[in-house]
Design an enzyme around this catalytic site. Structure first.
Site, PDB file in Angstrom:
ATOM      1  N   SER A 128      62.582  23.544  57.462  1.00 50.08           N
ATOM      2  CA  SER A 128      61.441  23.779  58.349  1.00 50.08           C
ATOM      3  C   SER A 128      61.861  24.616  59.548  1.00 50.08           C
ATOM      4  CB  SER A 128      60.935  22.415  58.823  1.00 50.08           C
ATOM      5  OG  SER A 128      60.039  22.561  59.892  1.00 50.08           O
ATOM      6  N   TYR A 153      62.358  13.408  62.649  1.00 54.04           N
ATOM      7  CA  TYR A 153      62.021  14.226  61.472  1.00 54.04           C
ATOM      8  C   TYR A 153      62.804  15.543  61.494  1.00 54.04           C
ATOM      9  CZ  TYR A 153      59.610  17.628  58.600  1.00 54.04           C
ATOM     10  OH  TYR A 153      59.350  18.629  57.692  1.00 54.04           O
ATOM     11  N   LYS A 157      65.923  17.271  58.846  1.00 52.09           N
ATOM     12  CA  LYS A 157      66.002  18.594  58.199  1.00 52.09           C
ATOM     13  C   LYS A 157      67.328  19.265  58.540  1.00 52.09           C
ATOM     14  CE  LYS A 157      62.272  18.352  55.976  1.00 52.09           C
ATOM     15  NZ  LYS A 157      62.320  18.167  54.523  1.00 52.09           N
ATOM     16  N   TYR A 181      60.296  26.693  56.122  1.00 52.67           N
ATOM     17  CA  TYR A 181      58.868  27.020  56.129  1.00 52.67           C
ATOM     18  C   TYR A 181      58.374  27.073  57.564  1.00 52.67           C
ATOM     19  CZ  TYR A 181      59.286  24.394  51.646  1.00 52.67           C
ATOM     20  OH  TYR A 181      59.657  23.864  50.437  1.00 52.67           O
ATOM     21  N   ASN A 202      47.253  15.179  61.879  1.00 54.29           N
ATOM     22  CA  ASN A 202      47.958  15.647  63.080  1.00 54.29           C
ATOM     23  C   ASN A 202      47.976  17.164  63.141  1.00 54.29           C
ATOM     24  OD1 ASN A 202      48.884  13.048  64.012  1.00 54.29           O
ATOM     25  ND2 ASN A 202      50.202  13.051  62.200  1.00 54.29           N
TER      26      ASN A 202
HETATM   27  P1  NAD Z   1      53.746  15.839  51.168  1.00 55.24           P
HETATM   28  O1  NAD Z   1      53.875  14.537  51.881  1.00 55.24           O
HETATM   29  O2  NAD Z   1      52.405  16.269  50.727  1.00 55.24           O
HETATM   30  O3  NAD Z   1      54.709  15.828  49.881  1.00 55.24           O
HETATM   31  C1  NAD Z   1      55.917  15.117  49.837  1.00 55.24           C
HETATM   32  C2  NAD Z   1      55.904  14.286  48.561  1.00 55.24           C
HETATM   33  O4  NAD Z   1      57.146  13.571  48.483  1.00 55.24           O
HETATM   34  C3  NAD Z   1      54.789  13.240  48.553  1.00 55.24           C
HETATM   35  O5  NAD Z   1      54.054  13.364  47.333  1.00 55.24           O
HETATM   36  C4  NAD Z   1      55.522  11.905  48.620  1.00 55.24           C
HETATM   37  O6  NAD Z   1      54.864  10.896  47.895  1.00 55.24           O
HETATM   38  C5  NAD Z   1      56.874  12.252  48.024  1.00 55.24           C
HETATM   39  N1  NAD Z   1      57.995  11.436  48.451  1.00 55.24           N
HETATM   40  C6  NAD Z   1      58.363  11.079  49.716  1.00 55.24           C
HETATM   41  N2  NAD Z   1      59.488  10.348  49.676  1.00 55.24           N
HETATM   42  C7  NAD Z   1      59.844  10.222  48.372  1.00 55.24           C
HETATM   43  C8  NAD Z   1      60.919   9.595  47.682  1.00 55.24           C
HETATM   44  N3  NAD Z   1      61.852   8.898  48.318  1.00 55.24           N
HETATM   45  N4  NAD Z   1      60.967   9.706  46.333  1.00 55.24           N
HETATM   46  C9  NAD Z   1      60.016  10.392  45.649  1.00 55.24           C
HETATM   47  N5  NAD Z   1      58.988  11.002  46.239  1.00 55.24           N
HETATM   48  C10 NAD Z   1      58.908  10.925  47.585  1.00 55.24           C
HETATM   49  O7  NAD Z   1      54.451  16.948  52.086  1.00 55.24           O
HETATM   50  P2  NAD Z   1      54.462  18.539  51.945  1.00 55.24           P
HETATM   51  O8  NAD Z   1      53.685  19.089  53.058  1.00 55.24           O
HETATM   52  O9  NAD Z   1      54.167  18.933  50.555  1.00 55.24           O
HETATM   53  O10 NAD Z   1      55.990  18.810  52.278  1.00 55.24           O
HETATM   54  C11 NAD Z   1      56.963  18.997  51.262  1.00 55.24           C
HETATM   55  C12 NAD Z   1      58.309  19.236  51.912  1.00 55.24           C
HETATM   56  O11 NAD Z   1      58.233  20.372  52.777  1.00 55.24           O
HETATM   57  C13 NAD Z   1      58.816  18.081  52.783  1.00 55.24           C
HETATM   58  O12 NAD Z   1      60.210  17.989  52.616  1.00 55.24           O
HETATM   59  C14 NAD Z   1      58.467  18.533  54.179  1.00 55.24           C
HETATM   60  O13 NAD Z   1      59.321  17.952  55.133  1.00 55.24           O
HETATM   61  C15 NAD Z   1      58.694  20.026  54.065  1.00 55.24           C
HETATM   62  N6  NAD Z   1      57.959  20.812  55.062  1.00 55.24           N
HETATM   63  C16 NAD Z   1      56.601  20.662  55.165  1.00 55.24           C
HETATM   64  C17 NAD Z   1      55.908  21.397  56.123  1.00 55.24           C
HETATM   65  C18 NAD Z   1      54.431  21.222  56.312  1.00 55.24           C
HETATM   66  O14 NAD Z   1      53.916  21.580  57.372  1.00 55.24           O
HETATM   67  N7  NAD Z   1      53.689  20.716  55.326  1.00 55.24           N
HETATM   68  C19 NAD Z   1      56.600  22.300  56.940  1.00 55.24           C
HETATM   69  C20 NAD Z   1      57.969  22.443  56.791  1.00 55.24           C
HETATM   70  C21 NAD Z   1      58.641  21.680  55.844  1.00 55.24           C
HETATM   71  C1  WQD Z   2      49.678  23.950  65.192  1.00 55.89           C
HETATM   72  C2  WQD Z   2      49.048  24.402  66.517  1.00 55.89           C
HETATM   73  C3  WQD Z   2      49.010  22.704  68.212  1.00 55.89           C
HETATM   74  C4  WQD Z   2      46.184  20.060  66.203  1.00 55.89           C
HETATM   75  C5  WQD Z   2      54.209  20.744  62.785  1.00 55.89           C
HETATM   76  C6  WQD Z   2      55.578  20.097  62.779  1.00 55.89           C
HETATM   77  C7  WQD Z   2      56.585  21.030  62.173  1.00 55.89           C
HETATM   78  C8  WQD Z   2      56.146  21.559  60.809  1.00 55.89           C
HETATM   79  C9  WQD Z   2      54.746  22.041  60.826  1.00 55.89           C
HETATM   80  C10 WQD Z   2      57.215  20.276  59.062  1.00 55.89           C
HETATM   81  C11 WQD Z   2      49.820  23.903  67.731  1.00 55.89           C
HETATM   82  C12 WQD Z   2      47.616  23.109  67.809  1.00 55.89           C
HETATM   83  C13 WQD Z   2      47.020  21.114  66.501  1.00 55.89           C
HETATM   84  C14 WQD Z   2      44.999  19.865  66.984  1.00 55.89           C
HETATM   85  C15 WQD Z   2      45.568  21.814  68.272  1.00 55.89           C
HETATM   86  N1  WQD Z   2      56.199  20.544  59.801  1.00 55.89           N
HETATM   87  N2  WQD Z   2      46.719  21.972  67.513  1.00 55.89           N
HETATM   88  N3  WQD Z   2      44.746  20.766  67.990  1.00 55.89           N
HETATM   89  O1  WQD Z   2      53.013  21.727  65.734  1.00 55.89           O
HETATM   90  O2  WQD Z   2      53.431  23.941  64.609  1.00 55.89           O
HETATM   91  O3  WQD Z   2      54.274  21.916  63.562  1.00 55.89           O
HETATM   92  O4  WQD Z   2      53.873  21.089  61.436  1.00 55.89           O
HETATM   93  O5  WQD Z   2      58.330  20.655  59.085  1.00 55.89           O
HETATM   94  O6  WQD Z   2      57.770  20.327  62.092  1.00 55.89           O
HETATM   95  O7  WQD Z   2      55.926  19.781  64.096  1.00 55.89           O
HETATM   96  O8  WQD Z   2      51.793  22.347  63.593  1.00 55.89           O
HETATM   97  O9  WQD Z   2      49.500  22.030  62.774  1.00 55.89           O
HETATM   98  O10 WQD Z   2      50.484  20.306  64.349  1.00 55.89           O
HETATM   99  O11 WQD Z   2      49.903  22.556  65.232  1.00 55.89           O
HETATM  100  O12 WQD Z   2      45.302  22.592  69.188  1.00 55.89           O
HETATM  101  O13 WQD Z   2      44.236  18.918  66.789  1.00 55.89           O
HETATM  102  O14 WQD Z   2      47.749  23.831  66.608  1.00 55.89           O
HETATM  103  O15 WQD Z   2      49.118  22.490  69.583  1.00 55.89           O
HETATM  104  O16 WQD Z   2      49.760  24.920  68.676  1.00 55.89           O
HETATM  105  P1  WQD Z   2      53.133  22.497  64.487  1.00 55.89           P
HETATM  106  P2  WQD Z   2      50.387  21.725  63.930  1.00 55.89           P
END
Ligand code: NAD
Ligand code: WQD
Length: 336
Positions: A128, A153, A157, A181, A202
């Site tokens: 991330s 969290y 990572k 990402y 969130n």
């Molecule tokens: P998500 O929660 O939709 O998907 C994660 C999946 O992993 C879920 O289906 C959950 O049930 C499963 N899971 C969790 N722990 C497990 C375990 N111990 N064994 C088997 N399955 C398990 O999340 P996502 O948004 O698809 O994110 C996927 C990955 O990308 C994660 O590692 C997340 O940290 C990373 N990531 C997400 C974002 C984002 O904003 N969505 C951004 C950066 C990185």
């Molecule tokens: C985006 C923008 C908020 C909600 C988070 C995690 C990060 C990564 C991605 C996994 C910001 C604003 C949001 C609302 C708002 N995940 N906002 N009103 O903060 O970039 O990152 O998700 O790795 O680790 O921290 O994403 O979607 O929460 O916010 O104004 O109700 O939207 O302030 O500027 P963020 P977000």
């Protein structure tokens, strides 16, 4: 002729489900492993509806070495693995740090041992942009320093990136790609799969679409007094289908060793710009109000994703408007 089996941990989740679909399109056979901690079994049916064939699924917790071994026995060999399984809620990680350490780092450790024991040669890992914290420049490339994590969290990572790198030093046969990402949004254009946040979202886009659908109160914009052109925070929002395709590119084209890539569009958009783009793309007004800043928010960050283009031949193809239109189509499908 299949190009081979790919283990997809967390493949029932948001990004994993879209990636499994793209793997089928590229000629692979994904094997989804998920404990459904943050997803629903129905997703498998919806994925099958898109790809036109059943998707292999095992309800297994990736921290359970024995259960994971069973998957290798029944579904192996694997040409690669993509490790999405993790808990991902920043706020919750502050409340439950032990759960985040055990699940996110524990599952990665268990998976690394299994991959090495079975001679798998390639791992792709979900990292991330959170590893960069508040960056010195708004546009960040992969050489930007890793800062002290803002949350448990974020720390998981960073720790997993380090663990995977150390594991490669000890076991060089397992090559690894760390994908950082930026902000994944949107949904599959079929509206069969998308993001399914449990409870109050969130993240910006699911909150926004639920507010437009009348399921929530108006969106609060967290701060409009930041040092940005319109005062709201800037992020790099990437369509989940573009993101999914990057995983296929990484499997096929990442170099030997440990490599790291930013995955974003290369363009920043402010919260106000996202609201405007949503209204343009869907014709729907976004009920919203300005509110105070949210603690811990980075002011502005977007990706320099040119390394992924140079080395993987991957770049985004979908606009912010398309991503928002797809997010809305998905919201309408789940509300119905
Ligand atoms: P998500 O929660 O939709 O998907 C994660 C999946 O992993 C879920 O289906 C959950 O049930 C499963 N899971 C969790 N722990 C497990 C375990 N111990 N064994 C088997 N399955 C398990 O999340 P996502 O948004 O698809 O994110 C996927 C990955 O990308 C994660 O590692 C997340 O940290 C990373 N990531 C997400 C974002 C984002 O904003 N969505 C951004 C950066 C990185
Ligand atoms: C985006 C923008 C908020 C909600 C988070 C995690 C990060 C990564 C991605 C996994 C910001 C604003 C949001 C609302 C708002 N995940 N906002 N009103 O903060 O970039 O990152 O998700 O790795 O680790 O921290 O994403 O979607 O929460 O916010 O104004 O109700 O939207 O302030 O500027 P963020 P977000």
């Amino acid at each position: 002729m299949s190009k081979g089996n790919v283990l997809v941990t967390g493949g029932a989740g948001f990004i994993g489900s879209h990636t499994a679909v793209e793997l089928v399109a590229a000629g692979y056979r994904p094997v989804v492993v998920d404990n459904l901690a943050n997803s629903n079994r129905d997703v498998l049916k919806r994925m099958a509806a898109i790809v036109g064939e059943p998707v292999a699924f095992h309800e297994v917790d990736c921290t359970d070495a024995e259960a994971l071994e069973g998957v290798f026995q029944t579904e192996g060999p694997f040409v690669g693995a993509i490790h999405f399984a993790a808990y991902k809620a920043v706020g919750e990680s502050v409340e439950r740090p032990t759960a985040y350490f055990l699940n996110n780092i524990g599952s990665t450790a268990v998976l690394l041992d299994a991959l090495t024991a079975h001679g798998v040669r390639r791992l792709v890992f979900s990292s991330s942009c959170t590893v960069y914290g508040e960056p010195e420049t708004t546009r960040v490339d992969e050489t930007a320093p890793i800062r002290t994590a803002e949350s448990p969290y974020g720390y998981t990572k960073q720790a997993c990136e380090r663990l995977i790198t150390d594991h490669h030093t000890a076991h060089p046969a397992l090559n690894a790609t760390l994908l950082r990402y930026f902000n994944p949004i949107g949904a599959h254009p079929s509206a069969q799969i998308g993001e399914l946040p449990i409870g109050r979202p969130n993240n910006l886009i699911p909150f926004l679409t639920q507010a437009v659908a009348g399921l929530r109160e108006p969106l609060t914009v967290f701060g409009d007094d930041y040092p940005t052109p319109d005062g709201t925070c800037i992020r790099d929002y990437i369509h989940v289908v573009d993101l999914a395709r990057a995983h296929v590119a990484a499997l096929e084209r990442a170099p030997e060793g440990v490599s790291v890539y930013n995955l974003g569009t290369g363009n920043g958009a402010s919260v106000k710009e996202v609201i405007d783009a949503f209204e343009r793309a869907t014709g729907k007004a976004v009920p919203h109000a300005m509110g105070p800043r949210r603690a811990g928010d980075v002011v502005a960050i977007y990706a320099d994703a040119s390394k992924a283009w140079r080395e993987l031949g991957w770049k985004t193809e979908r606009s912010l408007e398309e991503a928002l239109a797809d997010a809305w189509r998905w919201q309408e499908a789940v509300t119905r």
